[in-house]
Design a protein around this motif. Structure first.
Motif, mmCIF file in Angstrom:
data_model
loop_
_atom_site.group_PDB
_atom_site.id
_atom_site.type_symbol
_atom_site.label_atom_id
_atom_site.label_comp_id
_atom_site.label_asym_id
_atom_site.label_seq_id
_atom_site.Cartn_x
_atom_site.Cartn_y
_atom_site.Cartn_z
ATOM 1 N N VAL A 146 -0.456 -4.134 -5.731
ATOM 2 C CA VAL A 146 -0.105 -2.828 -5.202
ATOM 3 C C VAL A 146 -1.351 -1.951 -5.212
ATOM 4 O O VAL A 146 -2.094 -1.932 -6.194
ATOM 5 C CB VAL A 146 1.018 -2.177 -6.032
ATOM 6 C CG1 VAL A 146 1.345 -0.779 -5.511
ATOM 7 C CG2 VAL A 146 2.263 -3.047 -6.030
ATOM 8 N N GLU A 147 -1.565 -1.257 -4.104
ATOM 9 C CA GLU A 147 -2.697 -0.341 -3.965
ATOM 10 C C GLU A 147 -2.146 1.041 -3.650
ATOM 11 O O GLU A 147 -1.108 1.174 -3.006
ATOM 12 C CB GLU A 147 -3.596 -0.826 -2.831
ATOM 13 C CG GLU A 147 -4.817 0.019 -2.591
ATOM 14 C CD GLU A 147 -5.624 -0.464 -1.395
ATOM 15 O OE1 GLU A 147 -6.596 0.224 -1.054
ATOM 16 O OE2 GLU A 147 -5.288 -1.497 -0.793
ATOM 17 N N PHE A 148 -2.848 2.073 -4.106
ATOM 18 C CA PHE A 148 -2.452 3.451 -3.841
ATOM 19 C C PHE A 148 -3.617 4.179 -3.189
ATOM 20 O O PHE A 148 -4.762 4.030 -3.630
ATOM 21 C CB PHE A 148 -2.090 4.169 -5.144
ATOM 22 C CG PHE A 148 -0.880 3.586 -5.818
ATOM 23 C CD1 PHE A 148 0.390 4.039 -5.516
ATOM 24 C CD2 PHE A 148 -1.020 2.571 -6.751
ATOM 25 C CE1 PHE A 148 1.503 3.492 -6.129
ATOM 26 C CE2 PHE A 148 0.082 2.016 -7.373
ATOM 27 C CZ PHE A 148 1.358 2.481 -7.054
ATOM 28 N N ALA B 267 5.010 3.802 2.345
ATOM 29 C CA ALA B 267 4.513 2.544 1.805
ATOM 30 C C ALA B 267 4.407 1.552 2.954
ATOM 31 O O ALA B 267 5.227 1.570 3.880
ATOM 32 C CB ALA B 267 5.439 2.005 0.721
ATOM 33 N N PHE B 268 3.386 0.710 2.891
ATOM 34 C CA PHE B 268 3.111 -0.264 3.936
ATOM 35 C C PHE B 268 2.973 -1.647 3.333
ATOM 36 O O PHE B 268 2.443 -1.801 2.224
ATOM 37 C CB PHE B 268 1.808 0.084 4.664
ATOM 38 C CG PHE B 268 1.848 1.404 5.366
ATOM 39 C CD1 PHE B 268 2.246 1.497 6.690
ATOM 40 C CD2 PHE B 268 1.507 2.569 4.700
ATOM 41 C CE1 PHE B 268 2.296 2.715 7.343
ATOM 42 C CE2 PHE B 268 1.561 3.801 5.337
ATOM 43 C CZ PHE B 268 1.953 3.875 6.662
ATOM 44 N N ALA B 269 3.425 -2.644 4.084
ATOM 45 C CA ALA B 269 3.150 -4.038 3.756
ATOM 46 C C ALA B 269 1.839 -4.379 4.453
ATOM 47 O O ALA B 269 1.671 -4.095 5.638
ATOM 48 C CB ALA B 269 4.266 -4.933 4.258
ATOM 49 N N LEU C 18 0.853 -1.178 0.000
ATOM 50 C CA LEU C 18 0.000 0.000 0.000
ATOM 51 C C LEU C 18 0.894 1.234 0.000
ATOM 52 O O LEU C 18 1.653 1.454 0.943
ATOM 53 C CB LEU C 18 -0.911 0.004 1.231
ATOM 54 C CG LEU C 18 -1.719 1.265 1.493
ATOM 55 C CD1 LEU C 18 -2.698 1.535 0.355
ATOM 56 C CD2 LEU C 18 -2.457 1.148 2.816
ATOM 57 N N PHE C 19 0.826 2.013 -1.077
ATOM 58 C CA PHE C 19 1.554 3.275 -1.167
ATOM 59 C C PHE C 19 0.571 4.393 -0.858
ATOM 60 O O PHE C 19 -0.556 4.402 -1.369
ATOM 61 C CB PHE C 19 2.134 3.470 -2.566
ATOM 62 C CG PHE C 19 3.331 2.610 -2.844
ATOM 63 C CD1 PHE C 19 4.611 3.090 -2.632
ATOM 64 C CD2 PHE C 19 3.177 1.317 -3.313
ATOM 65 C CE1 PHE C 19 5.719 2.301 -2.882
ATOM 66 C CE2 PHE C 19 4.281 0.517 -3.578
ATOM 67 C CZ PHE C 19 5.552 1.014 -3.353
ATOM 68 N N ASN D 32 -4.285 -10.496 7.411
ATOM 69 C CA ASN D 32 -5.358 -10.049 8.313
ATOM 70 C C ASN D 32 -5.662 -8.556 8.175
ATOM 71 O O ASN D 32 -6.477 -8.014 8.913
ATOM 72 C CB ASN D 32 -4.997 -10.380 9.768
ATOM 73 C CG ASN D 32 -3.809 -9.593 10.280
ATOM 74 O OD1 ASN D 32 -3.255 -8.734 9.599
ATOM 75 N ND2 ASN D 32 -3.394 -9.911 11.501
ATOM 76 N N GLY D 33 -4.983 -7.884 7.248
ATOM 77 C CA GLY D 33 -5.241 -6.475 6.996
ATOM 78 C C GLY D 33 -4.381 -5.516 7.796
ATOM 79 O O GLY D 33 -4.458 -4.305 7.599
ATOM 80 N N SER D 34 -3.536 -6.031 8.680
ATOM 81 C CA SER D 34 -2.695 -5.143 9.483
ATOM 82 C C SER D 34 -1.565 -4.569 8.626
ATOM 83 O O SER D 34 -1.101 -5.196 7.675
ATOM 84 C CB SER D 34 -2.140 -5.878 10.695
ATOM 85 O OG SER D 34 -1.259 -6.900 10.291
ATOM 86 N N LEU D 35 -1.136 -3.377 8.997
ATOM 87 C CA LEU D 35 -0.090 -2.671 8.254
ATOM 88 C C LEU D 35 1.233 -2.709 9.001
ATOM 89 O O LEU D 35 1.268 -2.637 10.228
ATOM 90 C CB LEU D 35 -0.469 -1.203 8.058
ATOM 91 C CG LEU D 35 -1.768 -0.875 7.351
ATOM 92 C CD1 LEU D 35 -1.897 0.634 7.195
ATOM 93 C CD2 LEU D 35 -1.861 -1.562 6.011
#
Length: 119
Positions: A61-63, A84-86, A6-7, A90-93
């Motif tokens: 990849v999501e922005f 940017a996040f991994a 996630l950017f 489970n949806g955690s960043l």
């Protein structure tokens, strides 16, 4: 390996914000607050080499823009951007690339950072 990357841009969503950003990048690039936007976008569209790079990554990849990120992840609202996040299954960043790293990178450097951190 993360479920996805996630950017998050240090810019708000919407046509008016986008137009303002275009003019800011052109008129005063040194003071533009979103280094992620500056290196991955030209004046109006995503750079083709960045588009191809993210298409070939082994994870989706999501922005998100700053306002969308704050809405979807309120617990991260105070995190400095751009970043940017991994994203785990489970949806955690987890932070993947910090703002300081993004601010220091050109496009090739950003692609090398991403490549080097993905297994």
């Amino acid at each position: 390996m993360p479920q996805r990357l996630l950017f998050v841009y240090n810019a708000d969503s919407g046509p008016l914000a986008g137009l303002k950003d275009v003019f800011h990048k052109i008129l005063s690039p040194a003071t533009y607050a979103c280094s992620l936007c500056a290196v991955t976008y030209g004046a109006t569209s995503m750079r083709p080499e960045w588009r191809e790079f993210i298409r070939q990554l082994p994870v989706p990849v999501e922005f998100l823009h700053r306002d969308e990120f704050g809405r979807d992840y309120p617990q991260w609202r105070q995190h400095s951007l751009p970043a940017a996040f991994a994203v785990a299954e489970n949806g955690s960043l987890t932070p993947f690339i910090q703002p300081e790293e993004l601010n220091a990178a050109d496009l090739n450097g950003l692609m090398a950072l991403v490549r080097g951190r993905l297994p």
